[in-house]
Design an enzyme around this catalytic site. Structure first.
Site, PDB file in Angstrom:
ATOM      1  N   LYS A   1      24.104  40.689   6.013  1.00 11.63           N
ATOM      2  CA  LYS A   1      24.733  40.217   7.126  1.00 11.63           C
ATOM      3  C   LYS A   1      26.248  40.656   7.116  1.00 11.63           C
ATOM      4  O   LYS A   1      27.105  40.512   5.871  1.00 11.63           O
ATOM      5  CB  LYS A   1      24.692  38.468   6.760  1.00 11.63           C
ATOM      6  CG  LYS A   1      25.466  37.422   7.694  1.00 11.63           C
ATOM      7  CD  LYS A   1      25.381  36.205   7.131  1.00 11.63           C
ATOM      8  CE  LYS A   1      25.985  35.217   8.195  1.00 11.63           C
ATOM      9  NZ  LYS A   1      25.458  33.799   7.872  1.00 11.63           N
TER      10      LYS A   1
ATOM     11  N   SER B   1      23.381  31.094  11.742  1.00 12.49           N
ATOM     12  CA  SER B   1      24.451  32.141  12.061  1.00 12.49           C
ATOM     13  C   SER B   1      23.961  33.590  11.614  1.00 12.49           C
ATOM     14  O   SER B   1      24.360  34.568  12.216  1.00 12.49           O
ATOM     15  CB  SER B   1      25.861  32.057  11.402  1.00 12.49           C
ATOM     16  OG  SER B   1      25.703  31.908   9.951  1.00 12.49           O
TER      17      SER B   1
ATOM     18  N   SER C   1      22.098  28.363   7.988  1.00 10.50           N
ATOM     19  CA  SER C   1      22.118  29.771   8.645  1.00 10.50           C
ATOM     20  C   SER C   1      21.009  30.692   7.878  1.00 10.50           C
ATOM     21  O   SER C   1      21.178  32.001   8.683  1.00 10.50           O
ATOM     22  CB  SER C   1      23.514  30.149   8.544  1.00 10.50           C
ATOM     23  OG  SER C   1      24.330  29.789   9.550  1.00 10.50           O
TER      24      SER C   1
END
Ligand code: GLN
Length: 492
Positions: free
Chosen positions: A85, A160, A184
């Protein structure tokens, strides 16, 4: 040869070990699939194919030398591709956090979680898309455009960490890293039909994870099986002197039993998580999954988490307050973008005004307000007190049960723009994931069915702090006798 991109982490490890494939072959298969399908998924912000192939060929050389000459053990995940990420630093590769303000920021060091997986031999293929500073539940808040859900490209992948979840579902990589501050990792895992783990707060170092809500932030893996999550977790968890909140507790290597017996395991089902307004197919799938656990020998009974209804406002006050403090460092002077001006005030306000997106600004304003003199006690202070009540709910529940079973999110993946004009509707996607962050307990999301539109439904298990081992044992047992996790989206 089987399609290498379908291999799970455990299978990839075996295939490399037995010589069935090389790391270059495996990495190339992943990179080719990414190149072909990325235009319709957009899981990545930055691709690192050259570095990945270079690392893969080094891994192959190392393995070949070891086979010939022996010597000390090979790194356990040698030559296996990984996506990271874009909120976690990887030395020398830009880390945008999904924000214009860090568009050209190149970190000089790697996050501890990333560093440990590199030491375990993994090969990074790129940095995945995220809502700006991890604020969001759909990746629509990324300054670089949204990620598309591989199950239906007209829908969001969740967020996210939507890029990492989509990368797993699309078979771009066998494992990826995300961060979970309020859901997330678990929520996008649920929307994309993959496995996502939010570890206990303090279990995995936050060093090198760009801070959002420091008392809530955790780093967790995405995989396609629970066994894979256990394997990668073991290599990223543990004490780190660079993170003062990291726990100095041993991480045992998880040896998962393929026999699906869960006799004696106590699973609590909280009424507060089965409320009106949830998509009925989600409730049904989760209840069916709970019955599967029961059939495997688990004892299931109701538990109560009475302060659940306060989790959402408490979370948004605490997360926004911490975010407003953490984001104060982006002043145009030390990091990232800068908009020059005649005086310091204009430099700050132009840099921040022009480079932060709408949601980030909303959180900064909310957080600054909640922390300001005169309001601190009423908002931030009050939220901290209620957070303690929520933590106590969990403490009490875990005196009676080993696990708590719940949905991950109230619905399956929604369409683009569906919640964009209504921040509250977006925030509601996290009602079932935020409490674990407030309490610091670990949560595991894994596939448990599909709705009538053939969108994945996830279920969540939560355990007492540092009992990730129970999550793995139960989740693995479930996957021994169900096959939801084996379904793949049909992509061209
Ligand atoms: N969607 C939640 C938020 O916007 C949680 C995000 C996260 O876990 N990073 O804050």
């Amino acid at each position: 040869m089987t399609d290498l991109t379908n291999l799970t982490l455990v299978q990839a490890q075996r295939a490399l070990h037995s010589g069935e494939c090389s790391s270059v072959e495996l990495t190339r298969a992943c990179l080719e699939r990414i190149a072909r399908l990325e235009p319709c998924i957009h899981a990545f912000i930055t691709h690192t194919p050259q570095a990945a192939l270079e690392a893969a060929s080094q891994a192959d050389l190392r393995r070949a030398r070891w086979k010939k000459e022996g010597g000390s053990m090979l790194p356990p995940l040698l030559g296996i591709p990984l996506a990271v990420k874009d909120l976690l630093c990887l030395a020398g590769v830009r880390c945008t956090c999904g924000s214009r303000i860090l568009e050209n920021f190149i970190p000089p060091y790697s996050a501890t979680a990333v560093e440990r997986l590199l030491a375990a031999g993994m090969v990074v293929v790129g940095k995945t898309n995220t809502d700006e500073y991890a604020m969001g539940s759909s990746t629509e808040n990324s300054a670089f455009g949204p990620t598309h859900n591989p199950w239906d490209t007209g829908r969001v992948p969740g967020g996210s960490s939507g890029g990492s979840a989509a990368a797993l579902a699309a078979r771009f990589v066998p494992a990826a890293l995300g961060s979970d501050t309020g859901g997330s990792v678990r929520q996008p895992a649920s929307y994309c039909g993959v496995v996502g783990l939010k570890p206990t707060y303090g279990r995995v170092s936050r060093y090198g994870l760009v801070a959002y809500g420091s008392s809530l932030d955790t780093v967790g893996p995405f995989t396609r099986t629970v066994a894979d999550a256990a394997l990668i977790f073991e290599h990223m968890a543990g004490y780190d002197r660079h993170d003062a909140t990291s726990a100095d507790l041993p991480v045992s290597s998880t040896c998962l039993d393929d026999n699906a017996d869960l006799s004696g395991l106590r699973i609590g089902v909280p009424d507060e998580y089965f409320i009106a307004g949830i998509q009925p197919e989600v409730t049904n799938a989760v209840r069916t999954a709970i019955a599967v656990f029961e059939a495997q020998g688990a004892v299931v009974f109701p538990v109560s988490l009475p302060h659940t209804q306060y989790a959402l406002p408490v979370y948004y006050l605490i997360a926004s307050s911490e975010a407003s403090a953490n984001l104060a460092r982006y002043d145009g002077i030390r990091f990232g973008a800068r908009r020059d001006a005649d005086n310091l005030f204009d430099l700050f306000s132009r840099t921040r005004g022009q480079n932060f997106g709408a949601e980030v600004k909303r959180r900064i304003m909310l957080g600054t307000y909640a922390l300001s003199a005169g309001y601190y006690d009423a908002y931030y202070g009050q939220a901290q007190k209620v957070r303690t009540l929520i933590q106590r709910d969990f403490d009490k529940a875990f005196e009676q049960v080993d696990l708590i079973a719940a949905p991950v999110a109230p619905s399956t993946a929604f369409r683009f723009n569906e919640h964009l004009d209504d921040p509250l509707a977006m925030y509601l996607e996290d009602v079932f994931t935020l409490p674990a962050n407030l309490a610091g307990v670990p949560g595991l999301a894994f596939p448990a069915g599909f709705d009538s539109a053939h969108l994945p439904i996830g279920m969540q298990l939560m355990a007492a702090p540092f009992r990730e081992d129970i999550l793995f044992r139960a989740g693995h047992a479930y996957q021994q006798i169900t096959d939801w996790h084996q379904a793949a989206p049909s992509l061209p």
